[in-house]
Design an enzyme around this catalytic site. Structure first.
Site, PDB file in Angstrom:
ATOM      1  N   CYS A   1       0.816  -1.228   0.000  1.00  0.00           N
ATOM      2  CA  CYS A   1       0.000   0.000   0.000  1.00  0.00           C
ATOM      3  C   CYS A   1       0.846   1.272   0.000  1.00  0.00           C
ATOM      4  CB  CYS A   1      -0.949   0.010   1.188  1.00  0.00           C
ATOM      5  SG  CYS A   1      -2.081  -1.369   1.182  1.00  0.00           S
TER       6      CYS A   1
ATOM      7  N   HIS B   1      -3.128   7.290   2.892  1.00  0.00           N
ATOM      8  CA  HIS B   1      -3.598   5.997   2.380  1.00  0.00           C
ATOM      9  C   HIS B   1      -4.975   5.727   2.982  1.00  0.00           C
ATOM     10  CE1 HIS B   1      -4.013   1.921   1.331  1.00  0.00           C
ATOM     11  NE2 HIS B   1      -3.595   1.396   2.478  1.00  0.00           N
TER      12      HIS B   1
ATOM     13  N   ASN C   1     -10.103   0.095   0.715  1.00  0.00           N
ATOM     14  CA  ASN C   1      -8.646   0.169   0.598  1.00  0.00           C
ATOM     15  C   ASN C   1      -8.236  -0.352  -0.777  1.00  0.00           C
ATOM     16  OD1 ASN C   1      -5.892  -0.284   0.740  1.00  0.00           O
ATOM     17  ND2 ASN C   1      -5.939  -1.196   2.792  1.00  0.00           N
TER      18      ASN C   1
HETATM   19  N1  ACO Z   1     -17.915  -8.166  10.569  1.00  0.00           N
HETATM   20  C1  ACO Z   1     -18.293  -8.438  11.835  1.00  0.00           C
HETATM   21  N2  ACO Z   1     -17.420  -8.818  12.787  1.00  0.00           N
HETATM   22  C2  ACO Z   1     -16.131  -8.927  12.438  1.00  0.00           C
HETATM   23  C3  ACO Z   1     -15.670  -8.677  11.131  1.00  0.00           C
HETATM   24  C4  ACO Z   1     -16.631  -8.291  10.188  1.00  0.00           C
HETATM   25  N3  ACO Z   1     -16.299  -8.011   8.900  1.00  0.00           N
HETATM   26  N4  ACO Z   1     -14.346  -8.865  11.083  1.00  0.00           N
HETATM   27  C5  ACO Z   1     -13.975  -9.241  12.315  1.00  0.00           C
HETATM   28  N5  ACO Z   1     -15.049  -9.276  13.131  1.00  0.00           N
HETATM   29  C6  ACO Z   1     -15.116  -9.631  14.548  1.00  0.00           C
HETATM   30  C7  ACO Z   1     -13.900 -10.412  15.007  1.00  0.00           C
HETATM   31  O1  ACO Z   1     -14.088 -11.798  14.760  1.00  0.00           O
HETATM   32  C8  ACO Z   1     -13.895 -10.109  16.495  1.00  0.00           C
HETATM   33  O2  ACO Z   1     -14.854 -10.923  17.124  1.00  0.00           O
HETATM   34  P1  ACO Z   1     -14.556 -11.543  18.575  1.00  0.00           P
HETATM   35  O3  ACO Z   1     -14.374 -10.361  19.470  1.00  0.00           O
HETATM   36  O4  ACO Z   1     -15.785 -12.343  18.843  1.00  0.00           O
HETATM   37  O5  ACO Z   1     -13.311 -12.347  18.394  1.00  0.00           O
HETATM   38  C9  ACO Z   1     -14.408  -8.672  16.561  1.00  0.00           C
HETATM   39  O6  ACO Z   1     -15.092  -8.433  15.325  1.00  0.00           O
HETATM   40  C10 ACO Z   1     -13.323  -7.652  16.722  1.00  0.00           C
HETATM   41  O7  ACO Z   1     -12.327  -7.947  15.735  1.00  0.00           O
HETATM   42  P2  ACO Z   1     -10.997  -7.154  15.692  1.00  0.00           P
HETATM   43  O8  ACO Z   1     -10.082  -7.776  14.679  1.00  0.00           O
HETATM   44  O9  ACO Z   1     -10.493  -6.966  17.088  1.00  0.00           O
HETATM   45  O10 ACO Z   1     -11.527  -5.764  15.143  1.00  0.00           O
HETATM   46  P3  ACO Z   1     -10.745  -4.411  15.019  1.00  0.00           P
HETATM   47  O11 ACO Z   1     -11.415  -3.369  15.798  1.00  0.00           O
HETATM   48  O12 ACO Z   1      -9.276  -4.617  15.222  1.00  0.00           O
HETATM   49  O13 ACO Z   1     -10.972  -4.052  13.483  1.00  0.00           O
HETATM   50  C11 ACO Z   1      -9.884  -4.121  11.360  1.00  0.00           C
HETATM   51  C12 ACO Z   1     -10.526  -4.935  12.484  1.00  0.00           C
HETATM   52  C13 ACO Z   1     -10.917  -3.208  10.754  1.00  0.00           C
HETATM   53  C14 ACO Z   1      -9.373  -5.090  10.298  1.00  0.00           C
HETATM   54  C15 ACO Z   1      -8.723  -3.298  11.949  1.00  0.00           C
HETATM   55  O14 ACO Z   1      -7.896  -4.126  12.749  1.00  0.00           O
HETATM   56  C16 ACO Z   1      -7.889  -2.642  10.907  1.00  0.00           C
HETATM   57  O15 ACO Z   1      -8.338  -1.775  10.190  1.00  0.00           O
HETATM   58  N6  ACO Z   1      -6.603  -3.006  10.796  1.00  0.00           N
HETATM   59  C17 ACO Z   1      -5.726  -2.447   9.788  1.00  0.00           C
HETATM   60  C18 ACO Z   1      -5.926  -3.190   8.526  1.00  0.00           C
HETATM   61  C19 ACO Z   1      -5.359  -2.490   7.332  1.00  0.00           C
HETATM   62  O16 ACO Z   1      -5.448  -1.303   7.217  1.00  0.00           O
HETATM   63  N7  ACO Z   1      -4.803  -3.264   6.427  1.00  0.00           N
HETATM   64  C20 ACO Z   1      -4.336  -2.785   5.194  1.00  0.00           C
HETATM   65  C21 ACO Z   1      -2.890  -2.722   5.188  1.00  0.00           C
HETATM   66  S1  ACO Z   1      -2.295  -2.063   3.727  1.00  0.00           S
HETATM   67  C22 ACO Z   1      -1.596  -3.253   2.692  1.00  0.00           C
HETATM   68  O17 ACO Z   1      -0.418  -3.236   2.480  1.00  0.00           O
HETATM   69  C23 ACO Z   1      -2.449  -4.283   2.057  1.00  0.00           C
END
Ligand code: ACO
Length: 399
Positions: A117, A257, A287
């Site tokens: 990214c 980004h 994204n």
């Molecule tokens: N819908 C509903 N629930 C979900 C979903 C979904 N799509 N995805 C995960 N959950 C659940 C999980 O299973 C978890 O449940 P649990 O508590 O029963 O275990 C709960 O929601 C919380 O999950 P977390 O992973 O703790 O959620 P978080 O608040 O961390 O958000 C997210 C997740 C949005 C992915 C966040 O961590 C994030 O944005 N991270 C950065 C990711 C990113 O930007 N990546 C791109 C990198 S760039 C590149 O080079 C490709």
């Protein structure tokens, strides 16, 4: 070229987004998720999905050709083509080579840049260095991604995040001051396996076993990635701003980004700046990895958020872990963005190999969505683009 033409100015910009929209409601029908969770945790409402005939090269070529039209150049004026992507059409040739032919360029050197990214910021910085070093006069820098073909549409933690699209700029040498200022690039390999695509490379060549294990799809440790992003983005931007002899207050607009609205809010907080200094369109594209900064830049300029003399900062993070920031003093007339309209996607094609039939590239989980008619006018309408009053960034995000 003469030794004094060493400033690197952005003279053209362009974007392309596939017409088909994948909404949160669509994803609700595919995985156990809901609109409220996605919007609250990420700010994403919809993303675009490439049609079967589209590829990373074809989308990149449209955005690139639009940037060249805005710059007022002939495609053959381009000396170097850089395509930042983590979703190339093939392992080889480079996607940049395919783009070169598709845009009608016969002269340029062409190569891909792999920094996930952060790829566009890395590629833009490379263009700036080529120009500063006197090696090129006009560089086409493209960020293009077709992530929907590398996503597991049974994994709710990743498939909701990503979308397809392309953005591009032309960077041109000039003896006029302004243009590219300070740059900061980082790579932290301890995060190497936090976002990765396990199989298909030399370590784990594709096989029926790797496919059965789903190792040809993007995997991500969301929380670790989130932590890295919020820790790194502001400090990377600050380093680039300091290298430019500026302070955060001197910056008119940040083009971060577009991964997650909460990450963008954390950057604003880290820099002590209000959200209206952050351009946001993650709600409409998700994204798009290396395409996200150039798509956002083109939208920002075409919607009147950038004027001549403004100082803007591109800042991105991604797999690697990588991060990058670049400060630019804007010098191009934003009204030139209208010239992108002259380039129609149907007029640009990437040559296909002879005697090779590709399998259907649409992931089965998306087939039904891709078969439905595209809502007319969904493709970005550039005809009514006119610089006007800036809209506060957060209004996009909460709409
Ligand atoms: N819908 C509903 N629930 C979900 C979903 C979904 N799509 N995805 C995960 N959950 C659940 C999980 O299973 C978890 O449940 P649990 O508590 O029963 O275990 C709960 O929601 C919380 O999950 P977390 O992973 O703790 O959620 P978080 O608040 O961390 O958000 C997210 C997740 C949005 C992915 C966040 O961590 C994030 O944005 N991270 C950065 C990711 C990113 O930007 N990546 C791109 C990198 S760039 C590149 O080079 C490709």
């Amino acid at each position: 070229m003469t030794g004094i033409e060493r400033h690197a100015h952005i003279t053209g910009w362009g974007r392309y987004a596939p017409a088909q929209v994948l909404t949160n409601a669509d994803l609700e029908r595919m995985v156990d998720t809901d609109d409220e969770w996605i919007v609250t945790r990420t700010g994403i409402r919809e993303r675009r999905v490439a049609a079967a005939h589209e590829t990373t090269a074809s989308m990149g070529a449209v955005a690139g050709r639009r940037a060249i039209a805005v710059a007022g150049l002939d495609p053959d004026a381009i000396d170097l083509i850089l395509v930042a992507t983590l979703t190339p059409d093939y392992w080889m040739p480079s996607t940049a080579a395919l783009v070169k032919e598709a845009i009608g360029n016969t002269r340029a050197a062409a190569m891909d840049v792999s920094a996930a990214c952060s790829g566009f910021v890395y590629a833009y910085s490379t263009a700036q260095a080529y120009i500063a070093g006197g090696l090129a006069r006009h560089v086409l820098v493209i960020g293009a991604e077709l992530l929907s073909r590398f996503l597991d549409y049974t994994d709710r933690s990743t498939c909701i995040l990503f979308g397809d699209g392309a953005g591009a700029v032309v960077v041109s040498a000039s003896d006029a001051p302004g243009g590219g200022l300070g740059v900061e690039l980082t790579t932290e390999p301890q995060g190497a396996y936090m976002i990765w695509l396990p199989a298909g490379g030399a370590k784990s060549p594709p096989s029926t076993e790797t496919i059965a294990r789903g190792e040809h799809y993007i995997r991500m440790e969301g929380k670790e990635t989130y932590r890295f992003a919020t820790r790194t983005l502001a400090s990377t931007a600050l380093a680039a701003i300091a290298r430019s002899g500026l302070r955060p207050d001197d910056i008119d607009l940040f083009i971060p980004h577009q991964a997650n609205i909460r990450i963008i809010e954390a950057v604003a907080k880290g820099l002590g700046l209000p959200m209206d200094k952050m351009f946001v369109n993650v709600d409409r594209y998700g994204n798009t990895s290396a395409a996200s900064v150039p798509i956002a830049l083109a939208e920002a300029v075409d919607s009147g958020r950038v004027k001549v003399g403004d100082r803007i900062v591109f800042v991105a993070f991604g797999a690697g872990f990588t991060s990058g920031a670049a400060v630019v003093e804007w010098t191009a007339d934003p009204a030139r963005g209208r010239l992108a309209e002259t380039i129609r996607p149907e007029d640009i094609s990437v040559r296909l190999p002879v005697d090779w039939d590709s399998v259907d590239p649409i992931p089965p989980a998306l087939a039904e969505i891709m078969a439905r008619p595209v809502v007319p006018g969904v493709e970005l309408d550039l005809s009514d683009v006119a610089p006007g009053e800036p809209e506060p960034a957060h209004e996009h995000a909460v709409r």
